[in-house]
Enzyme design. Structure first.
Site, PDB file in Angstrom:
ATOM      1  N   ASP A  59      -7.046 -13.659   8.753  1.00  0.00           N
ATOM      2  CA  ASP A  59      -7.444 -12.278   8.438  1.00  0.00           C
ATOM      3  C   ASP A  59      -7.660 -12.120   6.926  1.00  0.00           C
ATOM      4  O   ASP A  59      -8.072 -11.057   6.454  1.00  0.00           O
ATOM      5  CB  ASP A  59      -6.449 -11.248   8.990  1.00  0.00           C
ATOM      6  CG  ASP A  59      -5.040 -11.419   8.435  1.00  0.00           C
ATOM      7  OD1 ASP A  59      -4.791 -12.375   7.679  1.00  0.00           O
ATOM      8  OD2 ASP A  59      -4.173 -10.581   8.772  1.00  0.00           O
ATOM      9  N   ASP A  98      -6.539 -15.391  13.764  1.00  0.00           N
ATOM     10  CA  ASP A  98      -5.493 -14.453  13.330  1.00  0.00           C
ATOM     11  C   ASP A  98      -5.600 -13.154  14.112  1.00  0.00           C
ATOM     12  O   ASP A  98      -6.700 -12.607  14.256  1.00  0.00           O
ATOM     13  CB  ASP A  98      -5.707 -14.139  11.841  1.00  0.00           C
ATOM     14  CG  ASP A  98      -4.498 -14.478  11.005  1.00  0.00           C
ATOM     15  OD1 ASP A  98      -3.399 -14.604  11.570  1.00  0.00           O
ATOM     16  OD2 ASP A  98      -4.663 -14.623   9.778  1.00  0.00           O
ATOM     17  N   LYS A 128      -2.714 -16.346  15.994  1.00  0.00           N
ATOM     18  CA  LYS A 128      -1.595 -16.344  15.044  1.00  0.00           C
ATOM     19  C   LYS A 128      -1.084 -14.918  14.846  1.00  0.00           C
ATOM     20  O   LYS A 128      -1.882 -13.980  14.766  1.00  0.00           O
ATOM     21  CB  LYS A 128      -2.034 -16.942  13.704  1.00  0.00           C
ATOM     22  CG  LYS A 128      -0.949 -16.891  12.626  1.00  0.00           C
ATOM     23  CD  LYS A 128      -1.236 -17.838  11.494  1.00  0.00           C
ATOM     24  CE  LYS A 128      -2.166 -17.329  10.428  1.00  0.00           C
ATOM     25  NZ  LYS A 128      -1.747 -16.058   9.776  1.00  0.00           N
ATOM     26  N   GLU A 130       2.011 -12.619  12.662  1.00  0.00           N
ATOM     27  CA  GLU A 130       3.012 -12.626  11.589  1.00  0.00           C
ATOM     28  C   GLU A 130       4.331 -12.033  12.088  1.00  0.00           C
ATOM     29  O   GLU A 130       4.329 -11.101  12.897  1.00  0.00           O
ATOM     30  CB  GLU A 130       2.487 -11.820  10.395  1.00  0.00           C
ATOM     31  CG  GLU A 130       1.245 -12.438   9.764  1.00  0.00           C
ATOM     32  CD  GLU A 130       0.763 -11.691   8.529  1.00  0.00           C
ATOM     33  OE1 GLU A 130       1.453 -10.763   8.072  1.00  0.00           O
ATOM     34  OE2 GLU A 130      -0.315 -12.056   8.018  1.00  0.00           O
ATOM     35  N   GLU A 197       4.585 -19.219   4.485  1.00  0.00           N
ATOM     36  CA  GLU A 197       3.825 -18.786   3.297  1.00  0.00           C
ATOM     37  C   GLU A 197       4.764 -18.242   2.226  1.00  0.00           C
ATOM     38  O   GLU A 197       5.664 -17.437   2.502  1.00  0.00           O
ATOM     39  CB  GLU A 197       2.805 -17.707   3.699  1.00  0.00           C
ATOM     40  CG  GLU A 197       2.022 -17.175   2.498  1.00  0.00           C
ATOM     41  CD  GLU A 197       0.778 -16.380   2.863  1.00  0.00           C
ATOM     42  OE1 GLU A 197       0.441 -16.280   4.057  1.00  0.00           O
ATOM     43  OE2 GLU A 197       0.143 -15.872   1.923  1.00  0.00           O
TER      44      GLU A 197
HETATM   45  O1  KIV Z   1      -5.250 -15.203   6.722  1.00  0.00           O
HETATM   46  C1  KIV Z   1      -5.027 -16.355   6.300  1.00  0.00           C
HETATM   47  O2  KIV Z   1      -5.871 -16.998   5.678  1.00  0.00           O
HETATM   48  C2  KIV Z   1      -3.707 -16.919   6.555  1.00  0.00           C
HETATM   49  C3  KIV Z   1      -3.361 -18.218   5.900  1.00  0.00           C
HETATM   50  C4  KIV Z   1      -3.239 -18.052   4.462  1.00  0.00           C
HETATM   51  C5  KIV Z   1      -2.137 -18.809   6.502  1.00  0.00           C
HETATM   52  O3  KIV Z   1      -2.959 -16.335   7.263  1.00  0.00           O
END
Ligand code: KIV
Length: 306
Positions: A59, A98, A128, A130, A197
Site C-alpha cells: 500500500d 497489501d 498482507k 498489519e 518493519e
Molecule cells: O507497503 C509496503 O510497501 C510494505 C513494505 C514496506 C513491507 O508494506
C-alpha cells in the site's frame, strides 16, 4: 524442463514457481528470501525476470504511485487496479497484495470479502495485514477461507496516528515483549511469513530464531530470513531523503531525466524524428501521388499558384 536452483538464477532464465511453501523451505535452508514492491506491469516484469522471490503490491503505492501523503487513504479498488496489472507481469514470483487501511479492521466478514477480491479479481496469491495479537482472529478467518496471509509488525504505517509518526518500534523491554507475543501469535495463526518493519536488528534476530514463519525485514537488520525494499527507493524514484535502511542500487531519476532532456533537445532542434524513424509511401503510390499533385498544380488558376 530442468529446474534451476534458486541461488543460481540468472536474469531472464525461467525458474520454478515460488509459493508460500517455498518461503518456508528457504527459511529452513537458510537461503535468503528476496522481495521487492511492484505496482504496475512493467516493474512486475522486471521484478519477476530478475528472479526476485516475492512481488509485493504494497500500500506504499499510495505515496510512490498516487502521490498521497501516507498509506491511509488508498482504497481496495485503487489497490486492485495495481494488483491486476502486476498479475499480468508476474509469472514465477509469489504475488502478495497489501490489504489497505479500513479493509480488514472493521469486521472479519468484511475482511474475508475484501481478501477474496484480491484473489478472485486481482490474482493475488496471499494478502498482507498489519498488526499482531489483536489481528489474529481476523487472520484466522481469512486463512480459513483458503487465503494465505502475510503478517506485518513493528513500524506499521497504517498505525501512524496511534504511534505518533514513523518511529522505530521495540526499543523497550515491554515493547520487545509485545513484539515477541505478536510474532508468536501470528506464527500460531498460520501466516505464510511476517514482515518486520522498523525494529532493532537484535529484536528481529530474536523473533526470526523463535518462530517457524519466515521473517522478511525492512529496517530490521540483516538477521531476518529475507529482505524487502520499496522499488522506488531501490532506484531513486522517491523524491526525498531516503530512510536510514534504504540502499540505492540505481538512479532511475537521473537516467530518466537525462533521456527526457535529450529527447526535448532533439525535438526542438528538429533532430527527432529522422528519415529512418519515419514511415514512407510505397514506390507506386509515391509516383501516383506525384502525378496527381503535378496535375492539380497545372489546373489551378494562376492567381492561386504560388
Ligand atoms: O507497503 C509496503 O510497501 C510494505 C513494505 C514496506 C513491507 O508494506
Amino acid at each position: 524442463m530442468s529446474l534451476t536452483p534458486i541461488g543460481e538464477f540468472r536474469f531472464g532464465e525461467s525458474r520454478r514457481k515460488i509459493t508460500t511453501a517455498t518461503l518456508r523451505e528457504k527459511k529452513f535452508q537458510r537461503d535468503p528470501i528476496t522481495c521487492l514492491t511492484a505496482y504496475d506491469y512493467a516493474t512486475a516484469r522486471l521484478v519477476d525476470e530478475a528472479g526476485i522471490d516475492v512481488a509485493l503490491v504494497g500500500d506504499s503505492l499510495a505515496m510512490t504511485m498516487l502521490g498521497y501523503e501516507n498509506t491511509l487513504s488508498v482504497t481496495v479498488d485503487e489497490m486492485l487496479h495495481h494488483v491486476k496489472a502486476v498479475r499480468r507481469g508476474v509469472k514465477d514470483a509469489l504475488l502478495i497484495a497489501d490489504m489497505p487501511y479500513g479493509s480488514y479492521q472493521v469486521d472479519s466478514s468484511e475482511a474475508v470479502h475484501n481478501a477474496a477480491r484480491f484473489v478472485k479479481e486481482g490474482g493475488a496469491e496471499a494478502v498482507k495485514m498489519e498488526g499482531g495479537e489483536k489481528r489474529v482472529d481476523v487472520i484466522r478467518r481469512v486463512i480459513d477461507a483458503e487465503i494465505p496471509v502475510a503478517g506485518h509488525i513493528g513500524l506499521t504505517p497504517q498505525s501512524i496516528n496511534i504511534m505518533g509518526g514513523y518511529k522505530v518500534q521495540g526499543k523497550t523491554l515491554s515493547a520487545i515483549e509485545q513484539l515477541m507475543r505478536d510474532a508468536v501469535a501470528l506464527d500460531r495463526a498460520g501466516v505464510c511469513c511476517i514482515y518486520l518493519e522498523g525494529i532493532p536488528r537484535e529484536v528481529a534476530a530474536m523473533i526470526t530464531a523463535e518462530i517457524g514463519a519466515p521473517t522478511i525485514g525492512i529496517g530490521a537488520g540483516p538477521d531476518c530470513d529475507g529482505q524487502v525494499l520499496v522499488f522506488h527507493d531501490l532506484v531513486n524514484l522517491t523524491f526525498g531523503h531516503p530512510a536510514k535502511f534504504v540502499r540505492r542500487y540505481g538512479d532511475a531519476a537521473a537516467l530518466i531525466t537525462q533521456a527526457m532532456l535529450a529527447y526535448k533537445a532533439d525535438v526542438v532542434s528538429h533532430q527527432f524524428p529522422n528519415d529512418a524513424e519515419s514511415y514512407h509511401l510505397p514506390k507506386e503510390t509515391q509516383v501516383a501521388l506525384e502525378t496527381v499533385v503535378h496535375r492539380t498544380v497545372l489546373h489551378r488558376k494562376p492567381a492561386l499558384r504560388r
